[in-house]
Design a protein around this motif. Sequence first.
Motif, PDB file in Angstrom:
ATOM      1  N   GLN A  28      -3.966  -1.858  -6.412  1.00 56.06           N
ATOM      2  CA  GLN A  28      -4.791  -0.721  -6.009  1.00 56.06           C
ATOM      3  C   GLN A  28      -6.074  -1.287  -5.407  1.00 56.06           C
ATOM      4  O   GLN A  28      -6.776  -2.061  -6.042  1.00 56.06           O
ATOM      5  CB  GLN A  28      -5.135   0.149  -7.221  1.00 56.06           C
ATOM      6  N   THR A  29      -6.376  -0.907  -4.182  1.00 57.37           N
ATOM      7  CA  THR A  29      -7.602  -1.369  -3.538  1.00 57.37           C
ATOM      8  C   THR A  29      -8.434  -0.167  -3.113  1.00 57.37           C
ATOM      9  O   THR A  29      -7.903   0.896  -2.805  1.00 57.37           O
ATOM     10  CB  THR A  29      -7.301  -2.251  -2.315  1.00 57.37           C
ATOM     11  N   LYS A  30      -9.730  -0.368  -3.108  1.00 58.44           N
ATOM     12  CA  LYS A  30     -10.665   0.698  -2.756  1.00 58.44           C
ATOM     13  C   LYS A  30     -11.383   0.300  -1.476  1.00 58.44           C
ATOM     14  O   LYS A  30     -11.886  -0.807  -1.347  1.00 58.44           O
ATOM     15  CB  LYS A  30     -11.671   0.881  -3.895  1.00 58.44           C
ATOM     16  N   THR A  36      -8.990   5.094  -2.743  1.00 59.19           N
ATOM     17  CA  THR A  36      -8.087   4.046  -3.213  1.00 59.19           C
ATOM     18  C   THR A  36      -6.736   4.209  -2.540  1.00 59.19           C
ATOM     19  O   THR A  36      -6.287   5.326  -2.274  1.00 59.19           O
ATOM     20  CB  THR A  36      -7.907   4.102  -4.737  1.00 59.19           C
ATOM     21  N   PHE A  37      -6.133   3.104  -2.260  1.00 58.21           N
ATOM     22  CA  PHE A  37      -4.792   3.124  -1.707  1.00 58.21           C
ATOM     23  C   PHE A  37      -4.013   1.955  -2.289  1.00 58.21           C
ATOM     24  O   PHE A  37      -4.578   0.981  -2.765  1.00 58.21           O
ATOM     25  CB  PHE A  37      -4.797   3.092  -0.172  1.00 58.21           C
ATOM     26  N   ARG A  38      -2.699   2.100  -2.242  1.00 57.77           N
ATOM     27  CA  ARG A  38      -1.821   1.094  -2.817  1.00 57.77           C
ATOM     28  C   ARG A  38      -1.489   0.039  -1.768  1.00 57.77           C
ATOM     29  O   ARG A  38      -1.024   0.355  -0.677  1.00 57.77           O
ATOM     30  CB  ARG A  38      -0.545   1.758  -3.305  1.00 57.77           C
ATOM     31  N   GLY A  39      -1.753  -1.182  -2.121  1.00 54.93           N
ATOM     32  CA  GLY A  39      -1.417  -2.291  -1.246  1.00 54.93           C
ATOM     33  C   GLY A  39      -0.379  -3.169  -1.926  1.00 54.93           C
ATOM     34  O   GLY A  39      -0.222  -3.142  -3.140  1.00 54.93           O
TER      35      GLY A  39
END
Length: 120
Positions: A28-30, A36-39
């Motif tokens: 999870q990155t912000k 936040t989005f899933r990488g």
Amino acid sequence: MVRWFLRKVRQMSFGKMNTFIEIIDATQTKDNEGFTFRGESVVAKVRAYKEERHGSRKWVNMAAYSKANALFQFRRIPGIQVEIGQLISCNTGRYKIISVENISGLYVEVAAEKTESTKD
């Protein structure tokens, strides 16, 4: 039981490891604006032995407590920890890791469940 594992480890060779897999870790990155989005990041690319679920004695014993429908075996990768919840990607699809077992310090055996992809 130990003899069975040692015999199985000796029988494992690069000839049987004919499936190329990627071990993927979801993060999870912000971003700067706070969303936040899933990488996903590829942890390792290795050759593995892949076994689909079928009617063998081993799969019958696993069926009572597991949703796994694929089994992967590959050489242990120094410095990389394979964990439950990571993903495995190969030519037949993506699999979520359900259990990880170390075999004699040389190999890693992973039970995984196939995930269905969602169309956008």
